[in-house]
Design a protein around this motif. Structure first.
Motif, PDB file in Angstrom:
ATOM      1  N   ILE A  11     -34.083 -14.837 -51.754  1.00 26.47           N
ATOM      2  CA  ILE A  11     -35.373 -15.475 -51.752  1.00 26.47           C
ATOM      3  C   ILE A  11     -35.312 -17.032 -52.276  1.00 26.47           C
ATOM      4  O   ILE A  11     -35.517 -17.744 -51.798  1.00 26.47           O
ATOM      5  CB  ILE A  11     -36.459 -14.737 -52.598  1.00 26.47           C
ATOM      6  N   ALA A  12     -34.433 -16.897 -53.489  1.00 26.95           N
ATOM      7  CA  ALA A  12     -34.008 -18.025 -54.048  1.00 26.95           C
ATOM      8  C   ALA A  12     -33.442 -19.428 -53.204  1.00 26.95           C
ATOM      9  O   ALA A  12     -33.777 -20.522 -53.026  1.00 26.95           O
ATOM     10  CB  ALA A  12     -33.304 -18.099 -55.518  1.00 26.95           C
ATOM     11  N   MET A  13     -32.368 -18.766 -52.515  1.00 30.44           N
ATOM     12  CA  MET A  13     -31.849 -19.417 -51.548  1.00 30.44           C
ATOM     13  C   MET A  13     -32.589 -19.983 -50.212  1.00 30.44           C
ATOM     14  O   MET A  13     -32.542 -21.197 -49.930  1.00 30.44           O
ATOM     15  CB  MET A  13     -30.590 -18.845 -50.956  1.00 30.44           C
ATOM     16  N   LEU A  14     -33.440 -19.088 -49.702  1.00 27.55           N
ATOM     17  CA  LEU A  14     -34.307 -19.453 -48.725  1.00 27.55           C
ATOM     18  C   LEU A  14     -35.544 -20.539 -49.347  1.00 27.55           C
ATOM     19  O   LEU A  14     -35.999 -21.451 -48.497  1.00 27.55           O
ATOM     20  CB  LEU A  14     -35.288 -18.226 -48.402  1.00 27.55           C
ATOM     21  N   ALA A  19     -29.541 -25.063 -50.390  1.00 27.37           N
ATOM     22  CA  ALA A  19     -28.711 -23.904 -50.328  1.00 27.37           C
ATOM     23  C   ALA A  19     -27.903 -23.997 -49.075  1.00 27.37           C
ATOM     24  O   ALA A  19     -28.192 -24.475 -47.945  1.00 27.37           O
ATOM     25  CB  ALA A  19     -29.579 -22.632 -50.484  1.00 27.37           C
ATOM     26  N   ASP A  20     -26.626 -23.446 -49.171  1.00 26.26           N
ATOM     27  CA  ASP A  20     -25.796 -23.315 -48.148  1.00 26.26           C
ATOM     28  C   ASP A  20     -26.208 -22.511 -47.182  1.00 26.26           C
ATOM     29  O   ASP A  20     -26.418 -21.351 -47.446  1.00 26.26           O
ATOM     30  CB  ASP A  20     -24.463 -22.976 -48.700  1.00 26.26           C
ATOM     31  N   VAL A  21     -26.167 -22.974 -45.887  1.00 26.13           N
ATOM     32  CA  VAL A  21     -26.886 -22.008 -44.900  1.00 26.13           C
ATOM     33  C   VAL A  21     -25.969 -20.891 -44.620  1.00 26.13           C
ATOM     34  O   VAL A  21     -26.444 -19.681 -44.579  1.00 26.13           O
ATOM     35  CB  VAL A  21     -27.092 -22.953 -43.583  1.00 26.13           C
ATOM     36  N   GLU A  23     -23.873 -19.335 -46.536  1.00 25.59           N
ATOM     37  CA  GLU A  23     -23.835 -18.429 -47.531  1.00 25.59           C
ATOM     38  C   GLU A  23     -25.447 -17.687 -47.838  1.00 25.59           C
ATOM     39  O   GLU A  23     -25.444 -16.490 -47.897  1.00 25.59           O
ATOM     40  CB  GLU A  23     -23.768 -19.095 -48.880  1.00 25.59           C
ATOM     41  N   THR A  24     -26.515 -18.483 -47.115  1.00 24.79           N
ATOM     42  CA  THR A  24     -27.588 -17.592 -47.119  1.00 24.79           C
ATOM     43  C   THR A  24     -27.745 -16.568 -45.897  1.00 24.79           C
ATOM     44  O   THR A  24     -28.123 -15.282 -45.950  1.00 24.79           O
ATOM     45  CB  THR A  24     -28.747 -18.644 -46.742  1.00 24.79           C
ATOM     46  N   ILE A  25     -27.056 -16.813 -44.931  1.00 21.01           N
ATOM     47  CA  ILE A  25     -27.062 -15.779 -43.838  1.00 21.01           C
ATOM     48  C   ILE A  25     -25.826 -14.807 -43.873  1.00 21.01           C
ATOM     49  O   ILE A  25     -26.441 -13.739 -43.833  1.00 21.01           O
ATOM     50  CB  ILE A  25     -26.380 -16.750 -42.444  1.00 21.01           C
ATOM     51  N   ASP A  26     -24.971 -15.017 -44.629  1.00 22.38           N
ATOM     52  CA  ASP A  26     -23.982 -14.020 -45.455  1.00 22.38           C
ATOM     53  C   ASP A  26     -24.800 -13.216 -46.346  1.00 22.38           C
ATOM     54  O   ASP A  26     -24.615 -11.710 -46.132  1.00 22.38           O
ATOM     55  CB  ASP A  26     -22.742 -14.666 -45.906  1.00 22.38           C
ATOM     56  N   LEU A  27     -25.463 -13.653 -46.897  1.00 23.12           N
ATOM     57  CA  LEU A  27     -26.155 -12.850 -48.128  1.00 23.12           C
ATOM     58  C   LEU A  27     -27.317 -11.893 -47.276  1.00 23.12           C
ATOM     59  O   LEU A  27     -27.410 -10.689 -47.725  1.00 23.12           O
ATOM     60  CB  LEU A  27     -26.969 -13.430 -49.303  1.00 23.12           C
ATOM     61  N   ALA A  28     -27.999 -12.353 -46.292  1.00 27.20           N
ATOM     62  CA  ALA A  28     -28.888 -11.705 -45.517  1.00 27.20           C
ATOM     63  C   ALA A  28     -28.218 -10.656 -44.828  1.00 27.20           C
ATOM     64  O   ALA A  28     -28.806  -9.436 -44.932  1.00 27.20           O
ATOM     65  CB  ALA A  28     -29.695 -12.672 -44.788  1.00 27.20           C
ATOM     66  N   ASP A  29     -26.907 -10.832 -44.193  1.00 25.25           N
ATOM     67  CA  ASP A  29     -26.347  -9.840 -43.625  1.00 25.25           C
ATOM     68  C   ASP A  29     -25.806  -8.769 -44.737  1.00 25.25           C
ATOM     69  O   ASP A  29     -25.952  -7.575 -44.268  1.00 25.25           O
ATOM     70  CB  ASP A  29     -25.011 -10.404 -42.909  1.00 25.25           C
ATOM     71  N   GLU A  30     -25.406  -9.041 -45.840  1.00 29.56           N
ATOM     72  CA  GLU A  30     -25.048  -8.184 -46.920  1.00 29.56           C
ATOM     73  C   GLU A  30     -26.323  -7.323 -47.074  1.00 29.56           C
ATOM     74  O   GLU A  30     -25.930  -5.936 -47.285  1.00 29.56           O
ATOM     75  CB  GLU A  30     -24.664  -8.792 -48.136  1.00 29.56           C
ATOM     76  N   ILE A  31     -27.503  -7.708 -47.240  1.00 29.37           N
ATOM     77  CA  ILE A  31     -28.538  -6.982 -47.527  1.00 29.37           C
ATOM     78  C   ILE A  31     -28.777  -5.876 -46.553  1.00 29.37           C
ATOM     79  O   ILE A  31     -29.333  -4.961 -46.750  1.00 29.37           O
ATOM     80  CB  ILE A  31     -29.719  -7.840 -48.049  1.00 29.37           C
TER      81      ILE A  31
END
Length: 135
Positions: A11-14, A19-21, A23-31
């Motif tokens: 949420i902070a990255m969004l 924020a690095d796009v 990294e944000t996508i990777d974190l969303a995929d992790e979740i």
């Protein structure tokens, strides 16, 4: 990092325009890969906030995570979010909705049919659109 902490970070990255796009996508995929359905209420609330804030990027990413964690049962949440015109093409969110409808047509029909009579015509129209993909 706990699953809840991952969501907080996402949420902070969004919300951070710098924020690095990737990294944000990777974190969303992790979740999404955690299969932790207990995160769905918070993610749905954050999706609502993203729509209210007119953040189409957050809507797309959160919609994908919600679809991955919750499956077809989350169609009403996704259709309601998709019904709001934020001026984007919604390719990602539309694809998630279509994939969920086609993965479980019986459940999709059960969940979407009532939405076709929603008081909000945008929601009703979007539900009608989604039902066109029932095989």
């Amino acid at each position: 990092m706990t699953d809840d902490a991952r969501v907080t970070r996402l949420i902070a990255m969004l919300d951070d325009l710098d924020a690095d796009v990737d990294e944000t996508i990777d974190l969303a995929d992790e979740i999404a890969a955690t299969e932790d359905r207990t995160l769905l209420p918070r993610l749905a609330a954050e999706l609502d906030r993203a729509v209210a804030d007119r953040n189409s990027y957050a809507r797309e990413l959160l919609g994908g995570v919600i679809a991955a964690l919750g499956g077809t049962e989350q169609l009403p949440v996704l259709v309601r979010a998709s019904a709001v015109d934020l001026g984007d093409d919604q390719d990602g969110l539309a694809t998630e909705i279509v994939d969920l409808v086609q993965a479980d047509p019986k459940t999709a029909q059960r969940l979407l049919q009532p939405l076709t009579e929603d008081d909000d015509l945008s929601v009703a129209n979007r539900a009608d659109w989604a039902l066109r993909f029932v095989p």
